[in-house]
Design a protein around this motif. Structure first.
Motif, PDB file in Angstrom:
ATOM      1  N   TYR A   1      -2.937 -13.232  -0.325  1.00 28.23           N
ATOM      2  CA  TYR A   1      -2.653 -12.175  -1.307  1.00 28.23           C
ATOM      3  C   TYR A   1      -3.802 -11.168  -1.361  1.00 28.23           C
ATOM      4  O   TYR A   1      -3.576  -9.949  -1.413  1.00 28.23           O
ATOM      5  CB  TYR A   1      -2.415 -12.800  -2.677  1.00 28.23           C
TER       6      TYR A   1
ATOM      7  N   VAL B   1      -3.744  -8.953   1.833  1.00 25.59           N
ATOM      8  CA  VAL B   1      -2.652  -7.974   1.789  1.00 25.59           C
ATOM      9  C   VAL B   1      -2.958  -6.875   0.783  1.00 25.59           C
ATOM     10  O   VAL B   1      -2.763  -5.680   1.055  1.00 25.59           O
ATOM     11  CB  VAL B   1      -1.316  -8.667   1.441  1.00 25.59           C
ATOM     12  N   ARG B   2      -3.459  -7.251  -0.388  1.00 28.49           N
ATOM     13  CA  ARG B   2      -3.778  -6.258  -1.411  1.00 28.49           C
ATOM     14  C   ARG B   2      -4.876  -5.316  -0.942  1.00 28.49           C
ATOM     15  O   ARG B   2      -4.801  -4.092  -1.169  1.00 28.49           O
ATOM     16  CB  ARG B   2      -4.221  -6.970  -2.700  1.00 28.49           C
ATOM     17  N   LYS B   3      -5.887  -5.869  -0.277  1.00 22.11           N
ATOM     18  CA  LYS B   3      -6.981  -5.033   0.211  1.00 22.11           C
ATOM     19  C   LYS B   3      -6.500  -4.068   1.273  1.00 22.11           C
ATOM     20  O   LYS B   3      -6.856  -2.881   1.266  1.00 22.11           O
ATOM     21  CB  LYS B   3      -8.093  -5.926   0.787  1.00 22.11           C
ATOM     22  N   VAL B   4      -5.651  -4.527   2.181  1.00 16.91           N
ATOM     23  CA  VAL B   4      -5.116  -3.659   3.230  1.00 16.91           C
ATOM     24  C   VAL B   4      -4.264  -2.553   2.620  1.00 16.91           C
ATOM     25  O   VAL B   4      -4.366  -1.379   3.010  1.00 16.91           O
ATOM     26  CB  VAL B   4      -4.299  -4.478   4.250  1.00 16.91           C
ATOM     27  N   LYS B   5      -3.430  -2.907   1.648  1.00 16.11           N
ATOM     28  CA  LYS B   5      -2.596  -1.898   0.993  1.00 16.11           C
ATOM     29  C   LYS B   5      -3.452  -0.851   0.290  1.00 16.11           C
ATOM     30  O   LYS B   5      -3.160   0.352   0.357  1.00 16.11           O
ATOM     31  CB  LYS B   5      -1.664  -2.574  -0.020  1.00 16.11           C
ATOM     32  N   ASN B   6      -4.518  -1.291  -0.376  1.00 18.05           N
ATOM     33  CA  ASN B   6      -5.401  -0.351  -1.064  1.00 18.05           C
ATOM     34  C   ASN B   6      -6.072   0.601  -0.075  1.00 18.05           C
ATOM     35  O   ASN B   6      -6.208   1.797  -0.332  1.00 18.05           O
ATOM     36  CB  ASN B   6      -6.459  -1.102  -1.861  1.00 18.05           C
ATOM     37  N   LYS B   7      -6.502   0.056   1.064  1.00 21.27           N
ATOM     38  CA  LYS B   7      -7.145   0.894   2.078  1.00 21.27           C
ATOM     39  C   LYS B   7      -6.156   1.922   2.651  1.00 21.27           C
ATOM     40  O   LYS B   7      -6.498   3.097   2.858  1.00 21.27           O
ATOM     41  CB  LYS B   7      -7.698   0.019   3.206  1.00 21.27           C
ATOM     42  N   LEU B   8      -4.935   1.451   2.938  1.00 26.73           N
ATOM     43  CA  LEU B   8      -3.931   2.362   3.473  1.00 26.73           C
ATOM     44  C   LEU B   8      -3.560   3.443   2.464  1.00 26.73           C
ATOM     45  O   LEU B   8      -3.393   4.621   2.827  1.00 26.73           O
ATOM     46  CB  LEU B   8      -2.682   1.579   3.888  1.00 26.73           C
ATOM     47  N   ALA B   9      -3.439   3.042   1.199  1.00 29.11           N
ATOM     48  CA  ALA B   9      -3.109   4.020   0.155  1.00 29.11           C
ATOM     49  C   ALA B   9      -4.221   5.052   0.007  1.00 29.11           C
ATOM     50  O   ALA B   9      -3.963   6.250  -0.153  1.00 29.11           O
ATOM     51  CB  ALA B   9      -2.875   3.290  -1.166  1.00 29.11           C
TER      52      ALA B   9
END
Length: 528
Positions: free
Chosen positions: A510, A513-521
């Protein structure tokens, strides 16, 4: 961030209690990784050019003479660890007069050790080189020449150790990194020059390597004399300090000696039964495996102080959990890096050296298995080091490592191949792991069934699943770049997917995934 994901709650606990020197620690870590990366690239290229310039036989001769020097310089390495520890403690206390006395006393000990190195080298070592090593008669003069230069270099290295220890104790890692990069870069230049000379290349290489060591020796000494007040060397005999240092290296010296004797002893035994070509293959395999293991070792180095701190506050449960995490994620990192090397060893060696020397492929693959076993055992050893009761673990590890040498000698006497010597060596690591697990359980109540179930069994399943598809590719595709590129890509991809879904627990998945989503955002927001 990887360390934070791995450590979880332990990371927050440790970081909350750390001093404001975190920025310095982070910066020094970056310097060391930069040093490792540059040294890796230059070192691999230097090895290739050296083999091409010297030839396989002379390269093997260069390695086997270095093996003898490894035996001779063993105790100076132990003494250096004690010197570094006492200089660091002296700096922490801030007493400059005492620090000067510590440096001078340590310097005196190192000078005595350097003189002892010369005496042993010119007697026992010289006899061993001339009468025991298997060296072609026409290369005996060259062997003695490089041996004498190596002995002089060892003398310089021993007397230089207190100055290197001072640089590290003052946390001047940028200087330490620069000096290391200078050393490998200068050696690369020297090796490239060998391609354009007609004289004895092995003797010239040894001469220039000695000059490189002398320059490094002078630069360290000049730097320390200008920067650090305590580095004004005087001959001082401090009986109490000398006794403390030798007690410090005490029991650790037994385990370290056994490991070193195992490593260097195998080099010498292989030379007694085979030609220097086998020693060259061993040297190549050691170069590859060492550089791969450095990536894992640096990760474990970041975790090691935190294991010690948890023990100091009596948090045995959290400490053991951290040990498991360190072993788990170190092995995962090694699978991602090492599995492609294991599968495509032949192509990588061909790409690197231009040809594949005899036994190199088998040596490298067996050594990669050894590294995997070491990666899961080293955190166990870190836990034992944190406890501080070193008698039992060093005795058991010494027995495990030293038993290998007579076993290999007997096997080779009965006609076994050099590959069998490597297989016998590999068998000592699971024995050492079992002993370390039992000792850690004795001291801290370490949960061995959980370790076997959550680390060993899970690791084996991940390794098998990750290796299936790239192995199939190597069987059905012709040897070449296309197969290499595809199998390596599939190996890394399969390893990452299996590790993510089977190796990581739900909480860490989790977080990732959250860190990757934050970076992409964040990246998308910046672009828009």
């Amino acid at each position: 961030m990887l360390v934070r994901y791995v450590l979880g709650k332990e990371y927050d606990k440790v970081m909350s209690g750390m001093s404001v020197d975190n920025k310095r620690i982070a910066k020094n870590t970056l310097y060391l990784y930069f040093r490792m990366f540059i040294s890796l690239i230059l070192g691999l290229f230097t090895a290739r050019v050296t083999i091409n310039a010297l030839g396989v036989s002379d390269y093997g001769l260069f390695n086997v003479v270095g093996g003898v020097m490894g035996f001779i310089g063993y105790f100076s390495t132990l003494l250096s660890s004690g010197t570094s520890r006492y200089l660091t403690v002296g700096l922490g206390k801030g007493d400059m007069q005492k620090l000067k006395r510590i440096f001078s006393a340590c310097g005196t000990l190192h000078l005595g050790m350097a003189i002892a190195t010369l005496i042993i080298g010119e007697t026992i070592g010289l006899w061993f080189v001339n009468y025991k090593l298997v060296i072609p008669q026409e290369r005996m003069f060259a062997a003695n020449y490089i041996y004498q230069l190596s002995l002089f270099g060892a003398f310089l290295g021993v007397t230089q150790s207190p100055y290197m220890a001072s640089v590290i104790a003052h946390e001047k890692m940028s200087t330490f990194a620069f000096m290391s990069i200078f050393d490998v870069a200068f050696k690369l230049i020297i090796v490239c020059l060998l391609l354009y000379v007609d004289t004895d290349k092995l003797m010239m290489l040894s001469t220039f390597y000695m000059v490189t060591g002398l320059l490094t020796f002078l630069m360290y000494r000049i730097y320390c004399l200008r920067k650090f007040e305590e580095c004004s060397m005087r001959l001082v005999w401090d009986k109490k300090l000398s006794k403390d240092i030798w007690n410090y290296v005490g029991w650790n010296s037994i385990g370290s000696f056994a490991y070193m004797a195992n490593n260097q002893g195998i080099t010498v035994i292989l030379n007694l039964f085979f030609s220097t070509i086998v020693n060259a293959a061993r040297g190549i395999a050691a170069t590859v495996s060492t550089n791969i293991y450095n990536f894992v070792f640096n990760f474990q180095t970041a975790v090691r102080p935190q294991i010690t701190k948890l023990f100091a506050v009596g948090e045995f449960k959290e400490m053991n959990k951290l040990i498991c995490n360190s072993a788990k994620y170190s092995s995962y990192l090694l699978i991602i890096i090492g599995l492609p090397v294991f599968i495509e060893t032949e192509y990588l060696i061909t790409l690197w050296l231009g040809h594949v020397p005899t036994y190199v492929i088998a040596f490298i693959r067996i050594t990669l298995v050894e590294i995997l076993l070491k990666s899961i055992d080293l955190p166990i050893g870190d836990g034992i080091q944190a406890v501080g009761k070193m008698k039992l673990p060093n005795i058991t590890s010494a027995i495990a490592y030293l038993a290998v040498l007579p076993t290999i000698y007997i096997a080779l006497s009965l006609g076994a191949s050099p590959v069998m010597a490597y297989i016998i060596t590999c068998m000592s690591y699971p024995v050492a792991l079992v002993c370390d697990l039992w000792i850690l359980r004795k001291y801290t109540g370490f949960d061995i069934p959980f370790y076997c179930r959550d680390i060993l069994a899970r690791l084996l399943i991940i390794l098998i699943i990750s290796a299936v598809l790239p192995t199939v590719i190597t069987f059905y595709m012709p040897f070449g770049f296309l197969r290499f590129a595809l199998s390596v890509s599939i190996s890394v991809l399969c390893s990452c997917i299996v590790i993510f879904y089977y190796g990581l627990n739900k909480e860490i998945r989790y977080k990732v995934v959250r860190k990757v989503k934050n970076k992409l955002a964040f990246a998308f927001h910046q672009n828009t």
